[in-house]
Design an enzyme around this catalytic site. Sequence first.
Site, PDB file in Angstrom:
ATOM      1  N   THR A 104       0.836  -1.207   0.000  1.00 19.19           N
ATOM      2  CA  THR A 104       0.000   0.000   0.000  1.00 19.19           C
ATOM      3  C   THR A 104       0.865   1.249   0.000  1.00 19.19           C
ATOM      4  O   THR A 104       0.561   2.231  -0.690  1.00 19.19           O
ATOM      5  CB  THR A 104      -0.929   0.006   1.228  1.00 19.19           C
ATOM      6  OG1 THR A 104      -1.755  -1.154   1.193  1.00 19.19           O
ATOM      7  CG2 THR A 104      -1.803   1.248   1.248  1.00 19.19           C
ATOM      8  N   HIS A 147       1.962   1.935  -3.431  1.00 23.30           N
ATOM      9  CA  HIS A 147       0.907   2.595  -4.218  1.00 23.30           C
ATOM     10  C   HIS A 147       0.913   4.097  -3.931  1.00 23.30           C
ATOM     11  O   HIS A 147       0.795   4.921  -4.845  1.00 23.30           O
ATOM     12  CB  HIS A 147      -0.460   2.008  -3.873  1.00 23.30           C
ATOM     13  CG  HIS A 147      -0.706   0.648  -4.449  1.00 23.30           C
ATOM     14  ND1 HIS A 147      -0.897   0.444  -5.800  1.00 23.30           N
ATOM     15  CD2 HIS A 147      -0.794  -0.571  -3.857  1.00 23.30           C
ATOM     16  CE1 HIS A 147      -1.097  -0.858  -6.019  1.00 23.30           C
ATOM     17  NE2 HIS A 147      -1.031  -1.490  -4.858  1.00 23.30           N
TER      18      HIS A 147
END
Length: 341
Positions: A40, A43
Site C-alpha cells: 500500500t 501505491h
Amino acid sequence: MKALSKLKAEKGIWLVDAPKPEMGHNDLLIKIKKTAICGTDMHIYNWDEWSQKTIPVPMVVGHEYVGEVVDIGQEVRGFNIGDRVSGEGHITCGHCRNCRAGRTHLCRNTSGVGVNREGSFAEYLVIPAFNAFKIPDDISDDLASIFDPFGNAVHTALSFDLVGEDVLITGAGPIGIMAAAVCRHVGARHVVITDVNEYRLELARKMGATRAVNVAQENLKDVMKELGMTEGFDVGLEMSGVPSAFRAMLDTMNHGGKIAMLGIPGGEMAIDWSKVIFKGLVIKGIYGREMFETWYKMASLIQSGLDISPIITHHYKIDDFQKGFDAMGSGQSGKVILSWD
C-alpha cells in the site's frame, strides 16, 4: 519529530520535520522503533489512481510498526509505560452493527492508519489503546514490525480447514509467501504457490512451499500431476489480484473447494461463473485481520515454531528510506524494515 510524509501530489515520499501527534483520553503515544514498507505504501509512493482518490496531501503515511508506549491516556487501562506494542491499523467506529456484534474487522466506517489518518512512518504515533497489541517478550522487533501483513496472511490462510488439504496460492508477494508458511505449519499436504517473479518464488521455496511455480515457464496442471494430485485443490488463497491467476485457480479447484480472496484486482474482473456454480465453490473476501483473534494466532504461531524471518530481506536506517523504497519497487525483495532508533 522526523516523519515520512506524502508531501506532494506526485510520485515520491519526503522526510520532514512534523509536529508530535496529540493524544486523547483513550489513546496511547507510541515511540516507533521499526517500521516496514507495505505494498500500500508503494501505491502511495507511486501516486497511482487509487492513491490520488484516497490519500489526503500532505499526510504522514505507514502502518506496519513496532514501538514502545511512552504516554497513556487517562481513561486507558491495561497498558503501562514501556510496553512493547504493535497495533491494528484499522480504526473502527464502535457503534455500527458489526462493531457492536464483535465483528469489528467488518466495520463499515473503518479508518486506516497511514491511509485516512496520520501513520507510523514517524518517531511517534498515536492510536486508540483498543487497537494496540502487546508483543510477547520472545518475539523480536523485526517480526513484530510485520505483524500487520503477517495478519493478512494468517486471516486468509486460516479461513478454512487446512489439515491434510492441498492448497493453491496465487501471488508470491510477501503476504502470499507468509501464507504458504502458515499452511505448511498447520498441516496442509501440498502448498503450491504461483507467480512470475523468480526472486519471490525462491523466497517461497525457502519458506516451505511444496512447489513454487513460475507460470510463465511451467504448466500448473503438469505440476499437479507430478505431485500425484488426481482431483484438484481443496483450498485456494488468491493473493495477486491478477485476473489470469484467479481464472487458473477456478480451473484447478476441486468440486466443493473453498477460496479466500485478499488480492485486489485493478478493475472489474470477468470470470466463467459456471465453474463457480457447477463446482459448488465457496468464495470469501478477506479484508485486514480479525480483531483480535488473528493477532493472538500470529503470536501463537511464531511461539510454536513458525519461522517467517526469511521474508525480511532488507534493513535500512530511516535516513536511508529511499533505498528501502527502491528495494521494494525493484521486485527483488521481501519485506523491507526501516529503523527509527
